[in-house]
Design a protein around this motif. Structure first.
Motif, PDB file in Angstrom:
ATOM      1  N   ARG A   1      10.394   2.127 -13.561  1.00  0.00           N
ATOM      2  CA  ARG A   1      11.662   2.086 -12.823  1.00  0.00           C
ATOM      3  C   ARG A   1      12.693   3.038 -13.423  1.00  0.00           C
ATOM      4  NH1 ARG A   1      13.374  -2.721 -13.742  1.00  0.00           N
ATOM      5  NH2 ARG A   1      11.444  -3.916 -13.735  1.00  0.00           N
TER       6      ARG A   1
ATOM      7  N   LEU B   1       0.230   1.655 -12.112  1.00  0.00           N
ATOM      8  CA  LEU B   1      -1.185   1.336 -12.334  1.00  0.00           C
ATOM      9  C   LEU B   1      -1.814   2.291 -13.349  1.00  0.00           C
ATOM     10  CD1 LEU B   1      -2.232   0.502  -8.668  1.00  0.00           C
ATOM     11  CD2 LEU B   1      -1.919  -1.105 -10.556  1.00  0.00           C
TER      12      LEU B   1
ATOM     13  N   PHE C   1      -2.185  -5.066  -6.560  1.00  0.00           N
ATOM     14  CA  PHE C   1      -1.401  -4.100  -5.784  1.00  0.00           C
ATOM     15  C   PHE C   1      -1.349  -4.619  -4.350  1.00  0.00           C
ATOM     16  CE2 PHE C   1      -1.068  -0.417  -3.088  1.00  0.00           C
ATOM     17  CZ  PHE C   1      -0.276   0.483  -3.770  1.00  0.00           C
TER      18      PHE C   1
ATOM     19  N   LEU D   1       3.692  -4.802  -6.858  1.00  0.00           N
ATOM     20  CA  LEU D   1       2.670  -5.185  -7.830  1.00  0.00           C
ATOM     21  C   LEU D   1       2.965  -6.587  -8.312  1.00  0.00           C
ATOM     22  CD1 LEU D   1       2.825  -1.709  -9.286  1.00  0.00           C
ATOM     23  CD2 LEU D   1       0.632  -2.763  -8.821  1.00  0.00           C
ATOM     24  N   ILE D   2       1.914  -7.350  -8.478  1.00  0.00           N
ATOM     25  CA  ILE D   2       2.078  -8.740  -8.873  1.00  0.00           C
ATOM     26  C   ILE D   2       1.179  -9.039 -10.062  1.00  0.00           C
ATOM     27  CG2 ILE D   2       1.502 -11.090  -8.165  1.00  0.00           C
ATOM     28  CD1 ILE D   2       2.880 -10.715  -5.698  1.00  0.00           C
ATOM     29  N   TYR D   3       1.758  -9.703 -11.044  1.00  0.00           N
ATOM     30  CA  TYR D   3       0.962 -10.130 -12.191  1.00  0.00           C
ATOM     31  C   TYR D   3       0.733 -11.632 -12.084  1.00  0.00           C
ATOM     32  CZ  TYR D   3      -0.327 -11.448 -16.884  1.00  0.00           C
ATOM     33  OH  TYR D   3      -0.989 -11.973 -17.961  1.00  0.00           O
TER      34      TYR D   3
ATOM     35  N   THR E   1      -3.532  -7.961 -12.504  1.00  0.00           N
ATOM     36  CA  THR E   1      -2.456  -7.277 -11.801  1.00  0.00           C
ATOM     37  C   THR E   1      -2.970  -6.875 -10.418  1.00  0.00           C
ATOM     38  OG1 THR E   1      -1.619  -6.404 -13.886  1.00  0.00           O
ATOM     39  CG2 THR E   1      -0.875  -5.314 -11.882  1.00  0.00           C
TER      40      THR E   1
ATOM     41  N   SER F   1      -0.238 -14.843 -13.910  1.00  0.00           N
ATOM     42  CA  SER F   1      -0.322 -15.341 -15.288  1.00  0.00           C
ATOM     43  C   SER F   1      -1.572 -16.184 -15.530  1.00  0.00           C
ATOM     44  CB  SER F   1       0.906 -16.197 -15.623  1.00  0.00           C
ATOM     45  OG  SER F   1       2.069 -15.429 -15.564  1.00  0.00           O
TER      46      SER F   1
ATOM     47  N   TYR G   1      -2.384  -3.510 -22.689  1.00  0.00           N
ATOM     48  CA  TYR G   1      -1.800  -4.117 -21.483  1.00  0.00           C
ATOM     49  C   TYR G   1      -2.462  -5.456 -21.184  1.00  0.00           C
ATOM     50  CZ  TYR G   1      -0.597  -4.757 -16.563  1.00  0.00           C
ATOM     51  OH  TYR G   1      -0.155  -5.283 -15.369  1.00  0.00           O
TER      52      TYR G   1
ATOM     53  N   PHE H   1       8.437  -1.909  -5.736  1.00  0.00           N
ATOM     54  CA  PHE H   1       8.846  -0.508  -5.690  1.00  0.00           C
ATOM     55  C   PHE H   1       9.016  -0.101  -4.236  1.00  0.00           C
ATOM     56  CE2 PHE H   1       6.327  -0.866  -9.627  1.00  0.00           C
ATOM     57  CZ  PHE H   1       7.322  -0.551 -10.524  1.00  0.00           C
TER      58      PHE H   1
ATOM     59  N   PRO I   1       2.414 -11.113 -19.257  1.00  0.00           N
ATOM     60  CA  PRO I   1       3.583 -10.768 -18.442  1.00  0.00           C
ATOM     61  C   PRO I   1       4.537  -9.819 -19.146  1.00  0.00           C
ATOM     62  CG  PRO I   1       3.644 -13.076 -19.120  1.00  0.00           C
ATOM     63  CD  PRO I   1       2.307 -12.559 -19.507  1.00  0.00           C
TER      64      PRO I   1
ATOM     65  N   PHE J   1       3.288  -6.408 -18.379  1.00  0.00           N
ATOM     66  CA  PHE J   1       3.549  -6.102 -16.967  1.00  0.00           C
ATOM     67  C   PHE J   1       5.013  -5.707 -16.771  1.00  0.00           C
ATOM     68  CE2 PHE J   1       4.823  -7.384 -12.700  1.00  0.00           C
ATOM     69  CZ  PHE J   1       3.820  -6.840 -11.914  1.00  0.00           C
ATOM     70  N   ARG J   2       5.915  -6.508 -17.341  1.00  0.00           N
ATOM     71  CA  ARG J   2       7.341  -6.201 -17.185  1.00  0.00           C
ATOM     72  C   ARG J   2       7.697  -4.883 -17.870  1.00  0.00           C
ATOM     73  NH1 ARG J   2       7.830 -11.820 -18.446  1.00  0.00           N
ATOM     74  NH2 ARG J   2       8.293 -13.042 -16.571  1.00  0.00           N
TER      75      ARG J   2
ATOM     76  N   VAL K   1       4.610 -12.713 -11.658  1.00  0.00           N
ATOM     77  CA  VAL K   1       5.685 -11.767 -11.962  1.00  0.00           C
ATOM     78  C   VAL K   1       5.557 -10.630 -10.958  1.00  0.00           C
ATOM     79  CG1 VAL K   1       6.833 -10.442 -13.765  1.00  0.00           C
ATOM     80  CG2 VAL K   1       5.341 -12.351 -14.400  1.00  0.00           C
ATOM     81  N   VAL K   2       6.666 -10.270 -10.362  1.00  0.00           N
ATOM     82  CA  VAL K   2       6.630  -9.305  -9.262  1.00  0.00           C
ATOM     83  C   VAL K   2       7.420  -8.055  -9.621  1.00  0.00           C
ATOM     84  CG1 VAL K   2       7.198  -8.951  -6.820  1.00  0.00           C
ATOM     85  CG2 VAL K   2       6.482 -11.215  -7.617  1.00  0.00           C
ATOM     86  N   GLU K   3       6.860  -6.910  -9.338  1.00  0.00           N
ATOM     87  CA  GLU K   3       7.573  -5.631  -9.440  1.00  0.00           C
ATOM     88  C   GLU K   3       7.528  -4.985  -8.064  1.00  0.00           C
ATOM     89  OE1 GLU K   3       9.286  -4.095 -11.694  1.00  0.00           O
ATOM     90  OE2 GLU K   3       8.797  -5.178 -13.547  1.00  0.00           O
TER      91      GLU K   3
ATOM     92  N   LYS L   1       5.839   5.399  -7.529  1.00  0.00           N
ATOM     93  CA  LYS L   1       6.018   4.545  -8.707  1.00  0.00           C
ATOM     94  C   LYS L   1       4.919   3.490  -8.843  1.00  0.00           C
ATOM     95  CE  LYS L   1      10.616   5.695  -9.729  1.00  0.00           C
ATOM     96  NZ  LYS L   1      11.611   5.485 -10.740  1.00  0.00           N
ATOM     97  N   SER L   2       4.450   2.977  -7.712  1.00  0.00           N
ATOM     98  CA  SER L   2       3.400   1.955  -7.821  1.00  0.00           C
ATOM     99  C   SER L   2       2.124   2.559  -8.427  1.00  0.00           C
ATOM    100  CB  SER L   2       3.101   1.352  -6.452  1.00  0.00           C
ATOM    101  OG  SER L   2       2.734   2.368  -5.539  1.00  0.00           O
TER     102      SER L   2
ATOM    103  N   ASP M   1       7.372   1.970  -2.473  1.00  0.00           N
ATOM    104  CA  ASP M   1       6.147   2.214  -1.717  1.00  0.00           C
ATOM    105  C   ASP M   1       5.196   1.024  -1.701  1.00  0.00           C
ATOM    106  OD1 ASP M   1       5.993   2.798  -4.506  1.00  0.00           O
ATOM    107  OD2 ASP M   1       4.009   3.660  -4.189  1.00  0.00           O
ATOM    108  N   ALA M   2       5.341   0.094  -2.610  1.00  0.00           N
ATOM    109  CA  ALA M   2       4.402  -1.038  -2.671  1.00  0.00           C
ATOM    110  C   ALA M   2       4.911  -2.080  -3.657  1.00  0.00           C
ATOM    111  CB  ALA M   2       3.018  -0.546  -3.088  1.00  0.00           C
TER     112      ALA M   2
ATOM    113  N   ASN N   1      -4.476 -13.405 -15.465  1.00  0.00           N
ATOM    114  CA  ASN N   1      -4.174 -12.201 -16.254  1.00  0.00           C
ATOM    115  C   ASN N   1      -4.535 -10.935 -15.481  1.00  0.00           C
ATOM    116  OD1 ASN N   1      -3.158 -10.910 -18.545  1.00  0.00           O
ATOM    117  ND2 ASN N   1      -5.175 -10.748 -19.498  1.00  0.00           N
TER     118      ASN N   1
END
Lengths: 282, 99
Positions: free
Chosen positions: A258, A233, B39, B28-30, B37, B32, A242, B23, A247, A250-251, B19-21, A228-229, B25-26, B35
């Motif tokens: 997800r 990307l 990994f 990801l952070i955005y 992203t 702000s 994008y 998953f 944000p 990104f979300r 902002v954090v996602e 998924k990561s 396996d890893a 601007n």
């Protein structure tokens, strides 16, 4: 002339005669709207000026009265209109995360086919649509930041070069418009959006699969899960906006990934690819 | 004459700017502010988590990572964390703390 396509209203103030037939063939099912309706895009396809117009007439694509691009030959007014409308959406519609992806739906769940040009995205999308998937879009995966759903934008599917005959053989009943040779992308012909796609163009859908297609002549079919990561990307990289949606973008990518199973699909045979997708998603 | 020891403390950007996602396996952070992203692998996530909790020295971060994973401090871990923090600084995810 004003008409609705997906969430947008398009006004075409003027057009050359060469646009009329392909436009009617491709957009005949789309609802017309009242002329006083606010139009998201105010377009004119006007003849270019100068001596050239007497030898090789050309057409200018104008948005809000301003010419933005080099003129196209007048006999390719329809591809110019399609390309110009894509440009308009890509430049202005940042209320959506815009993915360069085909989107289709079945049983209320959407499949996203994000891909670079030449990867067989449009051909695969056209084939799925001919096998009962509902077309949401061939070019724009529009993810609405408010509803968190994919919004239909069902337009003619632009098929290029060999793909035109591939789809003719795959679906002999498919309605294809005239072929336009010698465009910047070679020969282009458009597949008319099915009536059901137009009638249901206000029904948004949640994403369920992200499949990155890659056509290669003679290749064996290979379907491989994508972490998924990585899918995140690749989707972000594939998006038109994008970088400027911050944000929210990104979300949105995170939500899509997800909610979806993510795969790479390498294929060399269209029937086989459609069958595999049908099996995977049924 | 007394000697002044300067200890560099590092802190991460406030959570509101990131902002954090996460998953399987890893992560990801955005960011702000930039601007961008990013990994992050598992170690990098832990480093960021520690620095978000409170300002720390590099040595404190190393000790925190060792404690989190129940591992011993070694040259390769020290090198990895130093690299991660250098990269974080370049990406403006962390900065020297004023406190």
């Amino acid at each position: 002339m004003e008409f609705a396509v997906g969430p947008f209203v398009v006004r075409i103030k003027s057009w050359p005669e060469t646009l009329t037939y392909p436009f009617r063939l491709m957009y005949g099912d789309f609802p017309r709207v009242a002329s006083e309706t606010f139009a998201d895009f105010d377009i004119a396809l006007d003849p270019s000026r100068g001596f050239r117009r007497w030898i090789h007439p050309q057409t200018l694509f104008k948005l809000d009265g301003k010419s933005l691009f080099e003129p196209f030959p007048q006999d390719t007014a329809f591809p110019l209109f399609e390309w110009g409308l894509n440009w308009c959406v890509g430049q202005r519609c940042h209320q959506y995360l815009m993915l360069h992806a085909a989107v289709a739906e079945r049983n209320g769940r959407a499949i996203l086919l994000p891909a670079m040009p030449g990867s067989g995205k449009s051909t695969l999308c056209a084939a799925l649509v001919q096998r009962g998937w509902r077309l949401l879009s061939d070019e724009f995966g529009l993810f609405d930041f408010r509803s968190h759903r994919l919004v239909p934008f069902p337009r003619p599917i632009a098929l290029k070069n060999e793909s035109i005959d591939v789809i003719r053989r795959f679906a002999p009943g498919a309605v294809l418009g005239p072929s336009f040779p010698k465009t910047r992308k070679g020969t282009v012909a458009h597949l008319r959006p099915p009536l059901a796609a137009v009638q249901r163009m206000h029904e948004a859908v949640s994403p369920a699969w992200v499949i990155f297609p890659r056509f290669s002549a003679g290749a064996q079919l290979l379907l491989r899960a994508v972490p998924k990561s990585q899918a995140f990307l690749r989707l972000a990289h594939n998006s038109f906006n994008y970088d400027i949606t911050g944000p929210d973008g990104f979300r949105a990518v995170g939500e899509i990934v997800r909610a979806s199973e993510c795969y790479d699909l390498a294929y060399g045979d269209l029937d086989e690819a459609v069958f595999r997708i049908d099996t995977l998603t049924s | 004459m007394s000697q002044i020891n300067i200890v560099a403390l590092w802190t991460a950007l406030p959570e509101g700017l990131l902002v954090v996602e996460q998953f399987d396996d890893a992560c990801l952070i955005y960011n702000s502010l930039s601007n961008e992203t990013c990994f992050l692998n598992e170690t990098a996530v832990e480093v960021l988590r520690l620095l978000q909790a409170k300002p720390m020295t590099v040595e404190g971060v190393i000790a925190g990572v060792c404690s989190a994973y129940n591992i011993d401090e070694g040259p390769s871990l020290i090198q990895e964390i130093s690299n991660v923090m250098g990269e974080f600084e370049r990406l403006e995810l962390i900065c020297p703390s004023l406190t």
